[in-house]
Write a protein that holds these residues in place. Sequence first.
Motif, PDB file in Angstrom:
ATOM      1  N   VAL A 403       0.859  -1.186   0.000  1.00  0.00           N
ATOM      2  CA  VAL A 403       0.000   0.000   0.000  1.00  0.00           C
ATOM      3  C   VAL A 403       0.892   1.233   0.000  1.00  0.00           C
ATOM      4  N   THR A 404       0.644   2.143  -0.945  1.00  0.00           N
ATOM      5  CA  THR A 404       1.468   3.343  -1.071  1.00  0.00           C
ATOM      6  C   THR A 404       0.581   4.586  -1.138  1.00  0.00           C
ATOM      7  N   PHE A 405       0.832   5.561  -0.284  1.00  0.00           N
ATOM      8  CA  PHE A 405       0.137   6.841  -0.341  1.00  0.00           C
ATOM      9  C   PHE A 405       0.894   7.729  -1.330  1.00  0.00           C
ATOM     10  N   THR A 406       0.319   7.905  -2.496  1.00  0.00           N
ATOM     11  CA  THR A 406       1.040   8.588  -3.577  1.00  0.00           C
ATOM     12  C   THR A 406       0.762  10.081  -3.654  1.00  0.00           C
ATOM     13  N   HIS A 407      -0.389  10.536  -3.117  1.00  0.00           N
ATOM     14  CA  HIS A 407      -0.725  11.952  -3.235  1.00  0.00           C
ATOM     15  C   HIS A 407      -1.665  12.349  -2.102  1.00  0.00           C
ATOM     16  N   PHE A 408      -1.471  13.561  -1.604  1.00  0.00           N
ATOM     17  CA  PHE A 408      -2.357  14.083  -0.566  1.00  0.00           C
ATOM     18  C   PHE A 408      -2.364  15.594  -0.636  1.00  0.00           C
ATOM     19  N   GLU A 409      -3.548  16.178  -0.469  1.00  0.00           N
ATOM     20  CA  GLU A 409      -3.645  17.624  -0.332  1.00  0.00           C
ATOM     21  C   GLU A 409      -4.914  17.979   0.428  1.00  0.00           C
ATOM     22  N   TRP A 410      -4.795  19.011   1.282  1.00  0.00           N
ATOM     23  CA  TRP A 410      -5.965  19.536   1.966  1.00  0.00           C
ATOM     24  C   TRP A 410      -6.812  20.294   0.962  1.00  0.00           C
ATOM     25  N   LYS A 411      -8.131  20.175   1.071  1.00  0.00           N
ATOM     26  CA  LYS A 411      -9.033  20.801   0.108  1.00  0.00           C
ATOM     27  C   LYS A 411     -10.072  21.645   0.844  1.00  0.00           C
ATOM     28  N   THR A 412     -10.366  22.798   0.272  1.00  0.00           N
ATOM     29  CA  THR A 412     -11.401  23.657   0.866  1.00  0.00           C
ATOM     30  C   THR A 412     -12.536  23.928  -0.113  1.00  0.00           C
TER      31      THR A 412
END
Length: 435
Positions: A403-412
């Motif tokens: 399992v790989t977390f490839t992308h993350f961003e906070w969104k508003t």
Amino acid sequence: MADNSDFGDFPLHQCVFKNDYKRLSQQIRTHDVGQKDIHGNTPLHLAVMLGRKECIQLLLGHGAPIKVKNLQGWTPLAEAISYGDRQTILSILRKLKQQSREVLEDRRPSLIRALKHIDDFYLELKWDFHSWVPLVSRILPSDICKIHKRGPCIRLDTTLVDFNDMRWERGDITFIFNGEAPPKQSLTVLDNKQKVFQRIRYQESEMELEDEVDILMCSDIMAAQMSTKNITFSRAQSGWLFREDKTEMVGNFKADFYGVNNMTLESRKRREHLSSEDIQKNKAIIDNISKGGWDNCEFDRRQSLTPPPDPDVKWEEYISCSPGIPPVLGRVPIAKENSKSFRATMAMSEEFPMTVEVLLDVLEVVAPFKQFQKLREFMTSKLPPGFPVKIEIPVFPTVSAKVTFTHFEWKTNLEDELFKLPHEYREDPNRFPDL
């Protein structure tokens, strides 16, 4: 009030043991129906092992817990399967489903509040199974899951639909969880190619429960646990001549790699309720499942087994045995234990925007389970610094899960439409028969 001076510390247990239904119906009003004796057995454990059908129904009617394990690690459902009375198994299974729903509903308000307090985000994670055996690798699944979170709502997009004829069926599937919707409407799955949706069923039908009883009665009784007590982490090394701590980019995040040591899966299975023919069929069933799921397996309605002999054991003998080593009360167990060690790899990044605590809050909302607090304590106290952006664990000698977390961003600014059913979609309650 009934006199219980001659019933010692475990009045309900004694009533069950002596098959005193009248006394049990009196005592159950003022005593803990989930109390454990020195062997970890609840009154329901004893009632099942001894075949006390009237006591079983009375205990279930008063909310006797089903998930609780005795000191040998078995639940009342496991003991019911061993005893082999079909109606008892069905009653306990039905009560287990009911209790699980009630626990989830009790926790639901606090979990939804926790979800609302987490800032909105968009996350991509890749999971796959891989093998160094070429032909095996061809049929192993992989996918990139896209997860949107907005307020009390979560949307998950995936491309894996089903597994048939040794091939994974690809598609375009979306799961939408709406924390503010009624429980029966809170989770919906969409087929974006066929433009249909299906509500995830909140409660199994009687036919589905009967089918599950058939499966339980012709399968091994299984119990497994992964202990985190002795797990340690060691920095992974790279380089041939000059060894150094391994650090690589995982997606957009710099990560330190660790070896996870002393992971041990302890499993046990019992099969005293199975005939030699059942055991032979089990192998064929497992083969069928690997090729196409339960749909390719045919089960005849299983009949109740002949009850085991009534044990020649008195209450005083039972309660005076060493804790956890009681005399056999039901069918003589035929058990096998197995312990398997794993060495996993984990990449930790201190650059990842999400914290482990936030991840745990999200996981607890979408997949709450009884041992979650143990997982939380382990991940917040034992993990190396950072966020686990990549985890790789061997599941078979030739196959590993990653399992790989490839992308993350906070969104508003996530749009409302992401979490709503498209107007042009129609409901198809049979699109996903296994849900």
